[in-house]
Write an enzyme that holds these catalytic residues in place. Sequence first.
Site, PDB file in Angstrom:
ATOM      1  N   ILE B 154      31.425  35.027  11.849  1.00 42.66           N
ATOM      2  CA  ILE B 154      31.037  35.782  13.050  1.00 42.66           C
ATOM      3  C   ILE B 154      29.914  36.764  12.730  1.00 42.66           C
ATOM      4  O   ILE B 154      28.902  36.825  13.437  1.00 42.66           O
ATOM      5  CB  ILE B 154      32.262  36.522  13.647  1.00 42.66           C
ATOM      6  CG1 ILE B 154      33.258  35.503  14.211  1.00 42.66           C
ATOM      7  CG2 ILE B 154      31.831  37.520  14.708  1.00 42.66           C
ATOM      8  CD1 ILE B 154      34.589  36.090  14.620  1.00 42.66           C
ATOM      9  N   ALA B 230      35.946  42.821  16.351  1.00 40.24           N
ATOM     10  CA  ALA B 230      36.874  42.475  15.267  1.00 40.24           C
ATOM     11  C   ALA B 230      38.309  42.670  15.770  1.00 40.24           C
ATOM     12  O   ALA B 230      38.841  41.791  16.465  1.00 40.24           O
ATOM     13  CB  ALA B 230      36.587  43.337  14.043  1.00 40.24           C
ATOM     14  N   ARG B 231      38.890  43.803  15.440  1.00 44.10           N
ATOM     15  CA  ARG B 231      40.216  44.153  15.936  1.00 44.10           C
ATOM     16  C   ARG B 231      40.242  45.642  16.203  1.00 44.10           C
ATOM     17  O   ARG B 231      39.558  46.412  15.519  1.00 44.10           O
ATOM     18  CB  ARG B 231      41.300  43.817  14.894  1.00 44.10           C
ATOM     19  CG  ARG B 231      41.583  42.339  14.719  1.00 44.10           C
ATOM     20  CD  ARG B 231      42.330  41.762  15.920  1.00 44.10           C
ATOM     21  NE  ARG B 231      42.726  40.383  15.696  1.00 44.10           N
ATOM     22  CZ  ARG B 231      42.078  39.314  16.169  1.00 44.10           C
ATOM     23  NH1 ARG B 231      40.987  39.478  16.906  1.00 44.10           N
ATOM     24  NH2 ARG B 231      42.533  38.100  15.920  1.00 44.10           N
ATOM     25  N   ASP B 255      35.575  45.001  22.694  1.00 41.25           N
ATOM     26  CA  ASP B 255      36.334  43.864  23.197  1.00 41.25           C
ATOM     27  C   ASP B 255      37.776  43.918  22.707  1.00 41.25           C
ATOM     28  O   ASP B 255      38.614  43.166  23.179  1.00 41.25           O
ATOM     29  CB  ASP B 255      35.670  42.557  22.736  1.00 41.25           C
ATOM     30  CG  ASP B 255      36.304  41.333  23.375  1.00 41.25           C
ATOM     31  OD1 ASP B 255      36.406  41.315  24.626  1.00 41.25           O
ATOM     32  OD2 ASP B 255      36.715  40.413  22.639  1.00 41.25           O
ATOM     33  N   GLU B 260      46.702  46.478  23.079  1.00 44.67           N
ATOM     34  CA  GLU B 260      46.189  45.554  24.092  1.00 44.67           C
ATOM     35  C   GLU B 260      47.352  45.021  24.927  1.00 44.67           C
ATOM     36  O   GLU B 260      48.384  44.656  24.368  1.00 44.67           O
ATOM     37  CB  GLU B 260      45.452  44.391  23.414  1.00 44.67           C
ATOM     38  CG  GLU B 260      44.221  44.874  22.660  1.00 44.67           C
ATOM     39  CD  GLU B 260      43.431  43.751  21.993  1.00 44.67           C
ATOM     40  OE1 GLU B 260      43.756  42.573  22.215  1.00 44.67           O
ATOM     41  OE2 GLU B 260      42.505  44.058  21.257  1.00 44.67           O
ATOM     42  N   HIS B 278      39.421  41.543  25.309  1.00 46.37           N
ATOM     43  CA  HIS B 278      39.610  40.631  24.168  1.00 46.37           C
ATOM     44  C   HIS B 278      39.215  39.212  24.589  1.00 46.37           C
ATOM     45  O   HIS B 278      39.998  38.259  24.467  1.00 46.37           O
ATOM     46  CB  HIS B 278      41.063  40.668  23.672  1.00 46.37           C
ATOM     47  CG  HIS B 278      41.194  40.203  22.243  1.00 46.37           C
ATOM     48  ND1 HIS B 278      42.074  40.766  21.345  1.00 46.37           N
ATOM     49  CD2 HIS B 278      40.539  39.224  21.557  1.00 46.37           C
ATOM     50  CE1 HIS B 278      41.962  40.147  20.178  1.00 46.37           C
ATOM     51  NE2 HIS B 278      41.048  39.215  20.279  1.00 46.37           N
ATOM     52  N   ALA B 280      35.990  37.847  23.795  1.00 54.43           N
ATOM     53  CA  ALA B 280      34.789  37.385  23.082  1.00 54.43           C
ATOM     54  C   ALA B 280      34.913  35.942  22.613  1.00 54.43           C
ATOM     55  O   ALA B 280      33.973  35.152  22.732  1.00 54.43           O
ATOM     56  CB  ALA B 280      34.489  38.304  21.893  1.00 54.43           C
ATOM     57  N   GLY B 281      36.076  35.596  22.076  1.00 57.38           N
ATOM     58  CA  GLY B 281      36.208  34.271  21.470  1.00 57.38           C
ATOM     59  C   GLY B 281      36.856  33.243  22.371  1.00 57.38           C
ATOM     60  O   GLY B 281      37.052  32.099  21.966  1.00 57.38           O
TER      61      GLY B 281
END
Lengths: 320, 320
Positions: B154, B230-231, B255, B260, B278, B280-281
Amino acid sequence: MTDILLAHPNMSPIRGALAPRHEVHALWEYESSDTFLSSHGGAVSVIVTAGENRIDTALLGRLTNLRLIVCVGSGYDGVDVDWCARHGIAVVAAVGANAKDVADHALGLAIAAWRGIVADHDFIARGEWQAANRLPSRRTMTGVPAGIVGLGSIGRAVAHRLSALDMPVQWWGPREQSDAPFPKAASLIELAAESRLLVLCCRADASSHHLVDAAVLEALGPDGVLVNVARGSVVDEDALIAALRDGRLAAAALDVFATEPTPADRWRDVPNVVLTPHAAGLTTDTLRAMIGLAVQRVDAFLLGDEQDRGRVLSASVAAR
Amino acid sequence: MTDILLAHPNMSPIRGALAPRHEVHALWEYESSDTFLSSHGGAVSVIVTAGENRIDTALLGRLTNLRLIVCVGSGYDGVDVDWCARHGIAVVAAVGANAKDVADHALGLAIAAWRGIVADHDFIARGEWQAANRLPSRRTMTGVPAGIVGLGSIGRAVAHRLSALDMPVQWWGPREQSDAPFPKAASLIELAAESRLLVLCCRADASSHHLVDAAVLEALGPDGVLVNVARGSVVDEDALIAALRDGRLAAAALDVFATEPTPADRWRDVPNVVLTPHAAGLTTDTLRAMIGLAVQRVDAFLLGDEQDRGRVLSASVAAR
């Protein structure tokens, strides 16, 4: 005959830079154009304008000693360049000066519209993100064919950026470009039909008025996303709004509009839009550079020698 | 001993793909973990999970025949990989599968935050765009130094994209990367001090917990923009919010969050943020591909021969 006319209030930032060395008039401070013209019209030899603001040839025709129009931005669609050429008035603009900024903004608009970033932000702000309500239905951008309308300095910068996203790029424009590093589509309709992302970067003139009409939007289709960083006049905005309302177009991200400022009400119930206020090319850095160039040109033309004046006039966009 | 356990409701989309060939249990449909464990605990050999959802080792310890944890996404920070390795449980994830989607989203967040796209959109929606009120104070991105934290698949994809914007890229990460195509900064603090855009792309584990703390944010500074794909655990979110409120950081685009879904109230009065859930992916395309890979791995492990099982186990992230 060395006075300067600022034609629109958005030229206020440049006034301070010119005032110490020049006689500067702000048209909007006079009761009417006539009031100004009768008192100072004959003294004006230079107009400084944003480029996209319309300057009437009726006004220009009464500035009998006008020799130069300096457009601070990269565009000059508010000026009738052909009329000026016929009347011995040179028109210069900061062509290409803000290409990278405009391209960055266009890319941001494209991703924001495609990946739904503004919608996602609002979704969280409304408190609607719940554990069972997070899977989005965005599509990947990887491999999605993109089309560029107008492969000038901005179009090339956008194409370069989209290529970094692994999006295959084609382009179309009214002029041939022998050194174009991307394949040219046979027509705008074919470009739209073969693209899912269409980015408008072309010059605005009579030939590009409503270039993107209902037929082009239909070719782009219900999965298509339109980005406009050119000029509002390039798009049939009513047709665009109708296509978005009917789901015949997936999304649109617009920095320019048919009328500016665009009224908020016009977009209130139009789904899947991202709107910015003609901000793509106006970073503080580029604005500073463009104002600097404009001031430099005015100084060279009014205070310089014959060679200085020649350099300014040779930059005229009429020859392009 | 060939049952599958789905640990979290966000795994519902994969259920239909597994149910025809496997015995599948949804943990959230049982009154409690104990209820499930007492009836089916011994039959489970495979868990399918999102990767970022925490799975307690107390639960894992009671699944006496568990052999494989399949993470559908690219992350596996919710799983204690070391504990699993010690207990003979393989952990596989779709490492790198969504790198381009995450990178596209990160780039969109970076531009949206830097150029103020969400703020501009709201500005128009509120009807505040007026003729005399349009000049923004955004800065150019051209030439602005960018930093990447974590140069995995990434991070590299983000660096490639930022390079296309003519942003010089450095990186920092806890591991050396002999083939890194970008210069490595001496430390995270130095990376932050030398960057104005900092994009977090690192793996989340004990060593990266609150890696970006008040000191790193201070080094990034009042002109700095933070992007996190990332996280949430990688950032001290309270310190981030304080820095944004005080103007000690220019903007943040996030994100991922400490918890969450993140509560809307937490961000209500925090200026200059762009927030996505969350996402993005999780494009439909990549999600489909990742679910396909997870199902393929489960099928190979439970229905395949020794060689098939070996291939699945060799993908275990424990060795990374």
